[in-house]
Design a protein around this motif. Structure first.
Motif, PDB file in Angstrom:
ATOM      1  N   SER A 237      51.117  10.539  26.734  1.00 33.91           N
ATOM      2  CA  SER A 237      49.770  10.951  27.135  1.00 33.91           C
ATOM      3  C   SER A 237      48.495  10.752  26.175  1.00 33.91           C
ATOM      4  N   PHE A 238      48.753   9.943  25.183  1.00 34.44           N
ATOM      5  CA  PHE A 238      47.776   9.780  24.362  1.00 34.44           C
ATOM      6  C   PHE A 238      47.157   8.289  24.565  1.00 34.44           C
ATOM      7  N   GLU A 239      45.925   8.210  24.548  1.00 33.05           N
ATOM      8  CA  GLU A 239      45.355   6.940  25.113  1.00 33.05           C
ATOM      9  C   GLU A 239      44.974   6.260  23.731  1.00 33.05           C
ATOM     10  N   LEU A 240      45.459   5.128  23.343  1.00 36.04           N
ATOM     11  CA  LEU A 240      45.133   4.437  22.260  1.00 36.04           C
ATOM     12  C   LEU A 240      44.092   3.334  22.616  1.00 36.04           C
ATOM     13  N   TYR A 241      43.253   3.263  21.811  1.00 37.25           N
ATOM     14  CA  TYR A 241      42.102   2.297  21.602  1.00 37.25           C
ATOM     15  C   TYR A 241      42.434   1.134  20.918  1.00 37.25           C
ATOM     16  N   ASP A 242      41.526   0.175  21.007  1.00 39.94           N
ATOM     17  CA  ASP A 242      41.702  -0.940  20.110  1.00 39.94           C
ATOM     18  C   ASP A 242      41.716  -0.754  18.630  1.00 39.94           C
ATOM     19  N   VAL A 243      42.686  -1.309  17.864  1.00 42.78           N
ATOM     20  CA  VAL A 243      42.675  -1.004  16.381  1.00 42.78           C
ATOM     21  C   VAL A 243      41.468  -1.759  15.715  1.00 42.78           C
TER      22      VAL A 243
END
Length: 256
Positions: free
Chosen positions: A209-215
């Protein structure tokens, strides 16, 4: 004419060992990703006017960085029983990218030597002692240099992506309590000495449920003959979408 025969004898005035160029490496047996320092050096026992038409190796199989020469002054050195003035023309930091025997192909350069020859002309107050100066081009070539590159040992953990050297890892964790739908970030900094330019972002496993963006990555890296030192920092921005309690697994980074 006299000039032609004079030029011919001036060419002989430079012995085969009076001007040399060598490519040396500090190691010939390394692991993949372990740095090698290659130095291209000029050796002279005659006056040099300059050089022209240099051809440098392309270092196939290596990732290459030319180093700022820390010492581009002539120095005295004994090689093969003779005393030379030597100059490091170029210095490279090489990272082998594949296993096997890698060949650094020869480099070549045309050096212009200056030779003073006694001329057959009678003594003349204007010309001094009846000697003439000749510029003699001499093509110098290094031998090929071979470096044996070993594969890294097998059986590395899944978190190993090819980092070779000595590193430490620091992490900055997000706050342990976040509002739903709020943004936060997880930061990892890997510091040390080794093939730091190639470090990949370690894998961060977040709950679904966590939305990860570009590192985002930032770095501060410096290369010298001692190797490459500095850090690479990876920032993992994310948004926690749903309420609840979650465990974020630890980040693992493996190096050889």
């Amino acid at each position: 004419g006299a000039a032609a025969s004079g030029a011919h004898s001036s060419d002989k005035a430079i012995g085969a060992n009076d001007l040399l160029m060598r490519m040396t490496v500090n190691k010939t047996d390394v692991f993949k990703g372990e740095p090698v320092v290659a130095s291209l050096k000029l050796y002279k026992r005659v006056s040099l006017l300059g050089s022209e038409g240099a051809k440098f190796p392309s270092f196939n199989g290596f990732w290459t960085q030319e180093l700022d020469s820390e010492n581009n002054m002539w120095q005295r050195e004994t090689y093969d029983g003779r005393i030379y003035e030597t100059l490091v023309v170029r210095e490279y930091l090489l990272y082998p990218q594949q296993a096997g025997v890698l060949t650094i192909e020869p480099a070549d350069i045309t050096a212009i030597a200056q030779v003073i020859m006694r001329s057959s002309r009678a003594f003349d107050p204007f010309f001094g002692g009846g000697s003439e100066v000749y510029n003699v081009p001499r093509k110098l070539t290094t031998g090929a240099v071979r470096v044996t590159v070993k594969e890294l040992p097998t059986g590395a953990p899944a978190s190993f992506t090819g980092a070779v050297g000595s590193f430490t890892m620091d992490t900055q964790l997000p706050a342990t309590e976040l509002k739903a739908n709020s943004a936060a970030s997880y930061t990892v900094r890997i510091s040390g000495t080794g093939n730091i330019t190639f470090l990949e972002a370690p894998k961060l496993n977040l709950p679904s449920s966590f939305e990860l963006y570009d590192v985002r990555s930032t770095e501060n890296i410096n290369s010298t003959t001692a190797g490459t030192t500095g850090y690479r920092q990876f920032e993992y921005p994310f948004i926690a979408r749903a309420e609840g309690e979650y465990d974020v697994p630890p980040i693992e980074f493996t190096f050889f």
